[in-house]
Design an enzyme around this catalytic site. Structure first.
Site, PDB file in Angstrom:
ATOM      1  N   GLU A 194      81.506  -6.285 -21.677  1.00 37.15           N
ATOM      2  CA  GLU A 194      80.799  -7.716 -21.606  1.00 37.15           C
ATOM      3  C   GLU A 194      81.487  -8.868 -20.910  1.00 37.15           C
ATOM      4  OE1 GLU A 194      77.523  -8.511 -22.446  1.00 37.15           O
ATOM      5  OE2 GLU A 194      77.212  -6.055 -22.451  1.00 37.15           O
ATOM      6  N   SER A 226      45.830   6.683 -79.272  1.00 42.00           N
ATOM      7  CA  SER A 226      46.490   6.476 -80.516  1.00 42.00           C
ATOM      8  C   SER A 226      47.655   5.675 -80.416  1.00 42.00           C
ATOM      9  CB  SER A 226      46.842   7.722 -81.142  1.00 42.00           C
ATOM     10  OG  SER A 226      45.599   8.623 -81.482  1.00 42.00           O
TER      11      SER A 226
END
Length: 807
Positions: A110, A487
Site C-alpha cells: 500500500e 406431577s
C-alpha cells in the site's frame, strides 16, 4: 531657356505604421488572465479555503481516543466467549500487538515510503496522475496510508477535487499529531477486508479461523492484498485473482528486503486455503446469546451492537457444555428407543465417484446439534464405511446400530436388524454422532427438550438450553415454552398441606373416585399411572410414588382457592392458575415454563426463600468499565445475614416445611419414581418427576442445596411420546447427565437439618405414632408443633388385645 529639363523626383512611398496598440492589448490580456487564473484566483481560493473550510476540518487529536464500531461480546462468568453480535466484525489491536510481518506486508502493498513521507507521497501521487492521463485508467494508487486514514475516519467516498484536497490537508494534520505507529495501527484496525471483517485481526479469524499472531507468511500477504479491492481479490470468492495479488505482495516484500527470495518463492507455492470462518466461540449457548442481545438492546439501544460492550452472563462454561451434551445425548437415546426413520436421502452410485462434488453435496445438507453428515460408501462384514462431510473416512460398527429397527410409530418398531445392510445401503446420506469414542448412526430428533439450571441462593442462571439446536428452532422452550407440568406441581400442593398443619405421616385414601366437578365437563374418573390403588397412604409415600388420587383428595381437603394462593407464593402466575381452578390442578393441568418451575423448586432448595432468576451479571464498556451490575436478592441462610438488609430475599415458606419437603423429594429418588438418580450416589439430591396425560410432556425438577435444575422433553406440537415415556425415562436421564458434572465440586454430604424437628416412630401403614421398639415401625420427621404424642401402647396392640378378649 535652358535645353536641360528639370529633374523629376520620384514620389516617396507611404510610411508603414506598426500595430503597437493591437499587440500591447493582446499581451496585456494574456498577462491579466495569467494573473487572474494562476495567481489571484488560487490566492483567493487558498484564502477562502483557509478561512472557511480548513477550520472546519476535524482535529486529528481525536484519533488518539478513537472509538471503533466493535461488535457486542457475550461471555460466560469465567470469560469464555459465547457470541459476538454486530454488523461489523472487528478486533482492535494496539500497534505492539500487530505482528511485524503484517505491517511489512501492508507497507509493501500500500505505501512503501510510509515511514519517509510526511503524509503525502508526491512521487507516488504524480505517478498515479501520469498513468491516469496517459492511459485513461488508474493503474496505481496515489493515496498514502495516512491519506487513507483521513478518508476512512473523516471523509466521504465521493470523488471530487475538494475531497482530495481535504484528504491531503488532513494527512498533514494527522502526521503532525500522531506517530507513524499510531497511524498504522488506526489503518490496520479500520480497513474493510471483506465478509463484514474490519481490521486485520478480524480478517485473520474470518479467512483462516486463527488469531493474527498465528498466520503464516502467505496468509499475511493474502490479507495485505485485500485493501485495494476486497471483493476482486477475495480468496474465497475469487481465488484466482487473489493468488495473483498475494504473489504481487510477496514480490514487493522481497524487493523491499522484508523477506528473502527463498521465503518469497516458498510462500508463492502455497495454494489458496482460505475459507469463511465464523466467530470462534468457546461455549455454545445460542439461546443465552439471544437473551443477552435482547437485554443489551432494551437497556442500551441499537448502538449496543457496535459500541464494543461486553455482557458478562452468569453462565458457567463447564455447566453449559455439559447441558448441551445432556440434551443432545438424551434426545438421541429417545430416538434409539423408537427406531430408525431412514436415510436423509440416497445418492446415485455414480455420484460417489466425484469426491469434490460429493463433499459439496454433503456440506449443503443442514446438520444440527452435534450431528455430522456422511454418506455410506461400502460394507465389509459387520462394518459400514462412511465418508464424512469434512472428507474424513470412518467406520460404523454394527454393534452400535442394532437399535435401528424400522420406526413404525412411537409405540411400535419393526424387526430388529441382523446386519448393517438391513439398515443402510450404499449411497445413503446419514447423520452420525461421535459417542463413546466411536462414530455411531444417529438421526435428527423430532422430539425437543430444554434445560435450565440456577443457583438456589440468588437465582443466577448456570446453564440454559432452549432446544436441541437454536439454528433449527429459535423458540426458547425455557422461557417461552408453556406446557402442562403434570406431577411436577404436586410438591407445592403437599407443601400447602404441611403449611395447614398436616404432616408427612398424614394418610389420605388412595382409592377409585368419580368427581362431579362443576368446573369440569361431565364426570371425571382420575387414575394412578399404574392403574392400581393402594388404600390409605401416607403423604410421604403418595408423593414419592406420585399417586394421583391422593393428590386430588388432598387438594379437595385443602381447598382450591387456598391452594391457588399458596402456589402463587412461589412465583406461579395467578393468571394461569385461575384457568384451572378445579381438582385437575393437583395433577398439573396448569401450563408453566421450565423457568417458572425451576424458580419455584429453588425455594425448597434454599430453605424457603423466593429468588428471581437472572442471566446478566454485569455489562462493561469498550474500556472495561462496569456500566451495569446485577443486584440479586439473596437467600439468607446463615447467621451472618443482616436483619432488614434490602438484599435479603423474601422468605415465603417456613424452613421446617422446606426441609420436610426436601426429605420427601429425596425419597422420590431413593424409592420412588426418580430412583434412577440413585446412580449418582449423592446424599444431597432431591427431585420430582412429572408426566402429563398420554405422556405428552416429560419433566424432572431436582436440586441439591445450591443448584436447581429443571428438564422438559416433548414434541413442540403436543402429542404422545410413547406409552412408557414418563418423566423418569425421557427427562430424568438428561437431568442426571447434567447434574453429575454440576455437582462435581459440591460436597457430597447430608443436607443440614434445621432446629425444631423431631424423629418419631410411626406405623408405616397408618402413619400413627407407636411406642419405642415396635416391630416394623419406622421413623418420620415432625415439626415439634405438630408432633404426635407417643403412646405407651400402639393402636395395633389395642386391637390385638381387644380381639383376644372377645374371642
Amino acid at each position: 531657356m535652358s535645353d536641360i529639363e528639370p529633374t523629376q523626383t520620384a514620389p516617396a512611398s507611404p510610411k508603414k505604421t506598426k500595430p503597437k496598440s493591437k499587440w500591447r492589448w493582446l499581451r496585456w490580456f494574456i498577462w491579466f488572465n495569467v494573473f487572474i487564473g494562476f495567481i489571484l484566483l488560487p490566492v483567493i481560493a487558498v484564502i477562502f479555503y483557509a478561512v472557511t473550510i480548513y477550520p472546519t476540518l476535524p482535529d486529528p487529536a481525536e484519533l488518539k481516543d478513537v472509538s471503533y464500531q466493535v461488535p457486542l461480546r457475550i461471555v460466560t462468568e469465567d470469560d469464555k466467549l459465547i457470541s459476538e453480535i454486530g454488523i461489523k466484525k472487528r478486533i482492535p489491536l494496539q500497534y505492539h500487538q500487530i505482528p511485524e510481518r503484517m505491517t511489512q506486508a501492508i507497507i509493501a502493498s500500500e505505501d512503501e515510503n510510509f515511514f519517509e513521507h510526511g503524509g503525502v507521497d508526491y512521487k507516488g501521487l504524480s505517478r498515479a496522475v501520469f498513468e491516469l492521463v496517459t492511459t485513461g485508467e488508474k493503474q496505481s494508487g496515489g493515496s498514502t496510508i495516512t491519506m487513507q486514514v483521513a478518508r476512512n475516519f473523516y471523509l466521504s467516498k465521493e470523488k471530487t477535487y475538494l475531497r482530495k484536497l481535504n484528504e491531503i490537508m488532513l494527512s498533514y494534520k494527522i502526521e503532525s499529531e500522531l506517530s507513524k505507529q499510531e497511524i498504522l495501527a488506526l489503518y490496520l484496525n479500520k480497513i474493510f477486508l471483506g465478509h463484514r471483517s474490519y481490521g486485520v485481526a478480524a480478517a485473520a479469524l474470518t479467512y483462516y479461523g486463527i488469531p493474527i499472531t498465528e498466520l503464516s507468511l502467505d496468509e499475511f500477504a493474502m490479507i495485505a492484498g485485500l485493501p485495494k479491492a476486497p471483493s476482486a481479490f477475495n480468496p474465497i470468492t475469487n481465488p484466482t485473482r487473489a493468488i495473483l495479488r498475494r504473489n504481487y505482495v510477496l514480490r514487493r516484500m522481497h524487493e523491499l528486503n522484508f523477506i528473502t527470495q527463498e521465503e518469497m518463492l516458498t510462500a508463492q507455492t502455497v495454494e489458496v486455503h482460505a475459507r469463511r470462518n465464523g466467530t470462534v466461540v468457546d461455549v455454545r449457548a445460542n439461546y443465552v446469546a439471544e437473551m443477552a442481545r435482547a437485554f443489551a438492546l432494551k437497556n442500551f439501544g441499537d448502538e449496543a451492537l457496535q459500541n464494543g460492550l461486553t455482557i458478562v452472563t452468569t453462565i458457567n462454561s463447564q455447566f453449559q457444555a455439559q447441558a448441551n451434551t445432556a440434551i443432545q445425548q438424551g434426545l438421541q437415546e429417545y430416538e434409539r428407543r423408537h427406531g430408525y426413520r431412514g436415510a436423509i436421502q440416497t445418492l446415485d452410485i455414480v455420484a460417489l465417484e466425484n469426491t469434490k462434488e460429493l463433499l459439496n453435496a454433503l456440506q449443503s445438507i443442514s446438520n444440527f446439534g452435534d450431528l455430522i453428515v456422511g454418506v455410506v460408501t461400502g460394507f465389509k462384514q459387520t462394518d459400514t464405511y462412511v465418508l464424512l462431510e469434512n472428507g474424513q473416512k470412518v467406520t460404523i460398527d454394527f454393534k452400535s446400530m442394532t437399535w435401528a429397527a424400522p420406526y413404525k410409530n412411537v409405540n411400535r418398531i419393526g424387526k430388529k436388524p441382523q446386519k448393517p445392510q438391513n439398515v443402510l445401503a450404499i449411497g445413503d446420506v446419514i447423520y452420525l454422532q461421535h459417542l463413546d469414542n466411536q462414530w455411531q448412526l444417529a438421526q435428527d430428533p423430532k422430539i425437543e427438550s430444554s434445560l435450565i439450571s440456577i443457583n438456589a441462593n440468588d437465582g443466577a442462571i448456570h446453564a440454559l438450553v432452549g432446544g436441541f439446536d437454536y439454528f433449527r428452532s429459535k423458540f426458547n422452550r425455557v422461557t417461552q415454552g408453556k406446557r402442562q407440568v403434570g406431577s411436577n406441581i404436586k410438591p407445592f400442593v403437599y407443601s400447602a398441606a404441611l403449611n395447614k398443619g398436616m404432616t408427612a405421616a398424614t394418610t389420605i385414601n388412595d382409592a377409585p373416585v368419580v368427581f362431579h366437578d362443576r368446573n369440569l365437563e361431565d364426570m371425571w374418573r382420575p387414575e394412578n399411572y399404574s392403574g392400581r390403588f393402594h388404600g390409605p397412604t401416607r403423604l410421604r409415600m403418595a408423593l414419592a410414588f406420585s399417586r394421583n388420587l391422593v393428590s386430588i383428595r388432598l387438594l379437595r381437603e385443602l381447598g382450591i382457592a387456598n391452594t391457588a394462593n399458596y402456589l402463587n407464593r412461589f412465583g406461579f402466575p395467578m393468571e394461569e392458575i385461575d384457568k384451572h381452578r378445579n381438582l385437575s390442578l393437583a395433577l398439573g393441568s396448569v401450563e408453566f415454563t421450565p423457568l417458572q418451575l425451576v424458580t419455584a423448586y429453588a425455594t425448597f432448595a434454599n430453605t424457603g426463600y423466593k429468588v428471581a432468576p437472572y442471566l446478566i451479571k454485569e455489562v462493561r464498556d469498550y474500556n472495561g468499565d462496569i456500566i451495569y451490575q446485577a443486584e440479586p436478592k439473596i437467600a439468607c441462610r446463615n447467621s451472618q445475614c443482616i436483619e432488614g438488609d434490602e438484599r435479603n430475599a423474601l422468605r415465603i415458606i417456613n424452613p421446617l416445611n422446606a426441609y420436610i419437603m426436601t426429605s420427601i423429594l429425596q425419597d422420590v429418588i431413593n424409592i420412588g419414581s426418580g430412583k434412577k438418580a440413585k446412580a449418582l450416589k449423592r446424599l444431597d439430591i432431591a427431585g420430582k418427576t412429572g408426566t402429563t396425560n398420554d405422556q405428552k410432556d416429560a419433566w424432572f425438577s431436582g436440586y441439591n442445596p445450591n443448584i436447581v435444575t429443571t428438564v422438559w422433553a416433548g414434541f413442540d406440537r403436543p402429542s404422545t411420546l410413547g406409552r412408557s415415556e414418563v418423566g423418569g425415562r425421557a427427562a430424568l436421564p438428561i437431568w442426571m447427565n447434567y447434574m453429575k458434572e454440576a455437582l462435581k465440586n459440591e460436597p457430597n454430604e447430608s443436607i443440614k437439618r434445621p432446629a425444631g424437628l423431631v424423629n418419631i416412630q410411626i406405623d408405616p401403614e397408618t402413619g400413627e405414632a407407636v411406642p419405642p421398639e415396635t416391630d416394623g415401625a419406622i421413623f418420620e420427621l415432625f415439626r415439634k408443633k405438630y408432633a404426635p404424642e407417643v403412646p405407651k401402647i400402639s393402636q395395633k396392640q389395642i386391637e390385638f388385645i381387644t380381639d383376644e378378649l372377645f374371642e
